[in-house]
Design an enzyme around this catalytic site. Structure first.
Site, short mmCIF file in Angstrom:
data_model
loop_
_atom_site.label_atom_id
_atom_site.label_comp_id
_atom_site.label_asym_id
_atom_site.label_seq_id
_atom_site.Cartn_x
_atom_site.Cartn_y
_atom_site.Cartn_z
N SER A 118 46.80 43.26 27.89
CA SER A 118 45.89 43.02 29.01
C SER A 118 44.52 42.53 28.57
O SER A 118 44.39 41.52 27.90
CB SER A 118 45.79 44.31 29.83
OG SER A 118 45.05 44.08 30.99
N HIS A 119 43.50 43.31 28.90
CA HIS A 119 42.12 42.93 28.65
C HIS A 119 41.66 43.35 27.25
O HIS A 119 40.51 43.10 26.89
CB HIS A 119 41.25 43.64 29.68
CG HIS A 119 41.52 45.11 29.71
ND1 HIS A 119 42.71 45.62 30.19
CD2 HIS A 119 40.82 46.17 29.27
CE1 HIS A 119 42.71 46.93 30.05
NE2 HIS A 119 41.58 47.30 29.49
N ASP A 282 41.61 38.14 33.16
CA ASP A 282 41.69 38.80 31.85
C ASP A 282 42.80 38.22 30.97
O ASP A 282 43.37 37.17 31.30
CB ASP A 282 41.89 40.31 32.03
CG ASP A 282 43.27 40.63 32.58
OD1 ASP A 282 43.84 39.77 33.28
OD2 ASP A 282 43.77 41.73 32.30
N ASP A 284 45.95 38.74 30.38
CA ASP A 284 47.27 38.41 30.93
C ASP A 284 47.21 37.95 32.38
O ASP A 284 48.25 37.79 33.02
CB ASP A 284 48.21 39.59 30.78
CG ASP A 284 47.75 40.83 31.52
OD1 ASP A 284 46.53 41.01 31.66
OD2 ASP A 284 48.61 41.61 31.98
N ASP A 286 46.06 39.32 35.23
CA ASP A 286 46.24 40.15 36.43
C ASP A 286 44.93 40.71 36.97
O ASP A 286 44.85 41.09 38.13
CB ASP A 286 47.29 41.26 36.21
CG ASP A 286 46.99 42.17 35.05
OD1 ASP A 286 45.93 41.98 34.39
OD2 ASP A 286 47.81 43.08 34.78
N ARG A 287 43.90 40.79 36.14
CA ARG A 287 42.61 41.31 36.63
C ARG A 287 41.72 40.17 37.13
O ARG A 287 41.92 39.02 36.75
CB ARG A 287 41.88 42.05 35.52
CG ARG A 287 42.61 43.28 35.05
CD ARG A 287 41.81 44.03 34.02
NE ARG A 287 42.49 45.28 33.68
CZ ARG A 287 41.88 46.39 33.29
NH1 ARG A 287 40.57 46.41 33.15
NH2 ARG A 287 42.57 47.47 33.01
N LYS A 381 49.17 43.25 39.97
CA LYS A 381 47.89 42.75 40.44
C LYS A 381 47.78 41.29 39.99
O LYS A 381 48.45 40.89 39.03
CB LYS A 381 46.75 43.61 39.93
CG LYS A 381 46.70 43.85 38.43
CD LYS A 381 45.66 44.90 38.16
CE LYS A 381 45.45 45.14 36.67
NZ LYS A 381 46.45 46.05 36.10
C1 G16 Z 1 46.45 49.00 33.60
C2 G16 Z 1 47.25 49.16 34.84
C3 G16 Z 1 46.32 49.33 36.01
C4 G16 Z 1 45.37 50.48 35.78
C5 G16 Z 1 44.67 50.31 34.47
C6 G16 Z 1 43.93 51.58 34.17
O1 G16 Z 1 45.73 47.80 33.71
O2 G16 Z 1 48.07 48.03 35.05
O3 G16 Z 1 47.10 49.55 37.15
O4 G16 Z 1 44.39 50.55 36.78
O5 G16 Z 1 45.61 50.10 33.44
O6 G16 Z 1 43.48 51.57 32.90
P1 G16 Z 1 42.92 52.90 32.24
O7 G16 Z 1 44.08 53.86 32.15
O8 G16 Z 1 42.41 52.42 30.94
O9 G16 Z 1 41.84 53.39 33.16
P2 G16 Z 1 45.94 46.61 32.71
O10 G16 Z 1 45.16 45.47 33.30
O11 G16 Z 1 45.39 47.12 31.41
O12 G16 Z 1 47.42 46.37 32.67
#
Ligand code: G16
Length: 548
Positions: A118-119, A282, A284, A286-287, A381
């Protein structure tokens, strides 16, 4: 169609500790995934947890970060050896997370494997990740991730093919015995889905009217998607794009669209000559982050504004069935739901918890404070979807981003909101802090706090209204009598130590006070968080690493 033999082989292996999926799959340093059989064990554990996969279709793609290409080769061969009948792969192994969800759904696949952290930063020293999405296109539910984890504890062998690398650079199909690998265009199906949701003619008119936008892909996966949608289909000038070339290390940056890591974009949107609209996505895709000129929209407000204006978008003009937000997300959208007379669900953090609500038609829109917004069009997302939605609202209302948000606050009141992150904290200290808070919960109600009194305090637990499954320990929630909230939870996506997240929220009905700077408006709650949790003393940190 090329043809190759299906030479399956069984390789012995043994369990490796610590392969428990977090909030969004398994995330570790690249160097961990690079050591065989770390990746192989987790992939085989996914396949072993899946009943009925024989002859079915699997979608495979990732965000293009370092090691993506090698991991894809390993996974494709393992998928064939495990009996999948068809493997669909984005060209060069690329698929944004929402595009992967779109392809799984559109092609009626059995499921998909998405490679991303992800990010989180990429590159040889950066992070890598893997997760399984089910046939609805969404992240595996907890029951399945638990089963995958159980398999990682007892694995003894994995299956693979004894074949050379599969050519993933050319669109087309290769047969492997009775099975096929099809390399697909990573962008086309997703872009067509977007065109079916939004009024592209209206967006083209907006962009032809002199309205200027800047989209920062942060050298991550959305570059080609934004190029196709914003530039080619909607007519934005090519120089509207920043960071549009995907790089395996994201150009050394941190592809997290927030004011800290997308500071260049914030700067570009500052001042009189700045573009009208800014956005970033971000690693991938999705954000999202949305900005107006000299104005940043918080993710919680973004969800509320989109819900309040959904009738302006063709796909949602018929109304919303309901909305949902993760527990730490501000309650701004709750107010919109109340005004619309539709249900609002509160779920634990993690997109997987929206899946059943979306599948059962109980919600249409959902979102999270962590810069995620989405709808029933996919089961992830979706960053560019949020950008197109915002542009649609701007076009229909003929107002600036800032004016839209300020109008929203005047109508619904403002949920002043901020998240304070303490990154890379000692894991034992972070766990101790949460244990300490849990031990205080029962005594908090009735106590004076931040100029109000504690109305309720709990460790959030959720019962899924569709399948009845229960998730506990999802974050400490302290609710005050004036509607303010303090939430404490540990991140499930970090790869180094622990990240403590403190979420602060205060409702401000008085429009005359909507201009008070956020941290100032929240100061009493910030002090209360410190006094409740003893953050400085327990973590050794006197201030947060990131404030959003
Ligand atoms: C992931 C999940 C999101 C969630 C986030 C929370 O995001 O896909 O639904 O809100 O983790 O992250 P943390 O547990 O660090 O607060 P992503 O964009 O990293 O896939």
């Amino acid at each position: 169609m090329d043809t190759q033999a299906l030479n399956a082989a069984i390789r012995p292996t043994q369990p490796i500790a610590g392969q428990r999926p977090g909030t969004s799959g398994l995330r570790k340093k690249v160097t961990v995934f690079q050591q065989p059989p770390y990746l192989q064990n987790f992939v085989q554990s996914i396949f072993d947890a899946l009943d009925g996969k024989s002859g079915q279709t699997l979608v495979v793609g990732g965000d293009g970060r370092f090691f993506n290409d090698q991991a894809i080769q390993i996974i494709v061969r393992m998928a064939l050896a495990n009996g999948f009948g068809r493997v669909l792969v984005g060209r060069h192994g690329i698929l944004s997370t929402p595009a992967a969800s779109c392809v799984i759904r559109g092609r009626r696949a059995f499921g998909g494997i998405i490679l991303s952290a992800s990010h989180n930063p990429g590159g040889p020293e950066g992070d890598f990740g893997i997760k399984y999405n089910a046939g609805n296109g969404g992240p595996a539910p907890e029951k399945l991730t638990d089963a995958i984890y159980a398999h990682t504890l007892s694995i003894q062998r994995y299956l693979t093919l004894e074949t050379p690398e599969v050519d993933l650079s050319t669109l087309g199909t290769t047969a492997f015995g009775p099975a096929t690998v099809e390399v697909i265009d990573p962008v086309a199906e997703y872009a067509d889905l977007m065109a079916s949701l939004f009024d592209f003619a209206a967006l083209r008119r907006l962009l032809a009217s002199g309205f200027r936008l800047r989209f920062d892909a942060m050298h991550a996966v959305t570059g080609p998607y934004a190029q196709e949608l914003l530039v080619r289909r909607l007519g934005a000038p090519a120089d509207s794009m920043a960071g549009g070339t995907p790089l395996p290390d994201f150009g050394g940056g941190h592809p997290d669209p927030n004011p800290t890591y997308a500071a260049d974009l914030v700067q570009a949107l500052s001042g009189a000559g700045a573009p009208d609209f800014g956005a970033a996505s971000d690693g991938d895709g999705d954000r999202n982050m949305i900005l107006g000129r000299d104005f940043i929209v918080t993710p919680s407000d973004s969800l509320a504004v989109l819900a309040a204006n959904a009738h302006l978008v063709p796909a949602y003009a018929g109304g919303l069935a309901g909305v949902a937000r993760s527990m730490p997300t501000s309650m701004a959208v709750d107010r919109v739901a109340q005004a619309l007379g539709i249900p609002c669900f509160e779920t634990p953090t993690g997109w997987k918890y929206f899946g059943n609500l979306l599948d059962s038609g109980q919600i249409t829109l959902c979102g999270e404070e962590s810069a995620g917004t989405g709808s029933n069009h996919v089961r992830e997302k979706d960053g560019l979807w949020a950008v197109l939605f915002w542009l649609s609202v701007v076009a229909a209302r003929n107002q600036s981003v800032e004016a839209i948000v300020r109008d929203h606050w005047r109508r619904f009141g403002r949920n002043v909101y901020s998240r304070h992150d303490y990154e890379g904290v000692d894991s034992a200290a972070a766990a101790g802090l949460m244990t300490h808070l849990r031990s205080r919960l029962a005594s908090l109600p009735g106590q004076a706090l931040a100029g109000s009194t504690v109305a309720a305090a709990d460790d959030f637990a959720y019962t899924d209204p569709v399948d009845g499954s229960v998730s506990t320990g999802q974050g400490i929630r302290v609710v005050l009598a004036d509607g303010s909230r303090l939430v404490f939870r540990l991140s499930g996506t970090g790869t180094e130590g622990a990240t403590l997240r403190v979420y602060l929220e205060r409702f401000e009905p008085d429009a005359a006070r909507h201009g008070v700077p956020t941290q100032e408006a929240l100061a009493p709650l910030i002090d209360a968080a410190e006094s409740l949790a003893g953050i400085a003393q327990r973590t050794g940190r006197s201030s947060p690493t990131v404030v959003t």
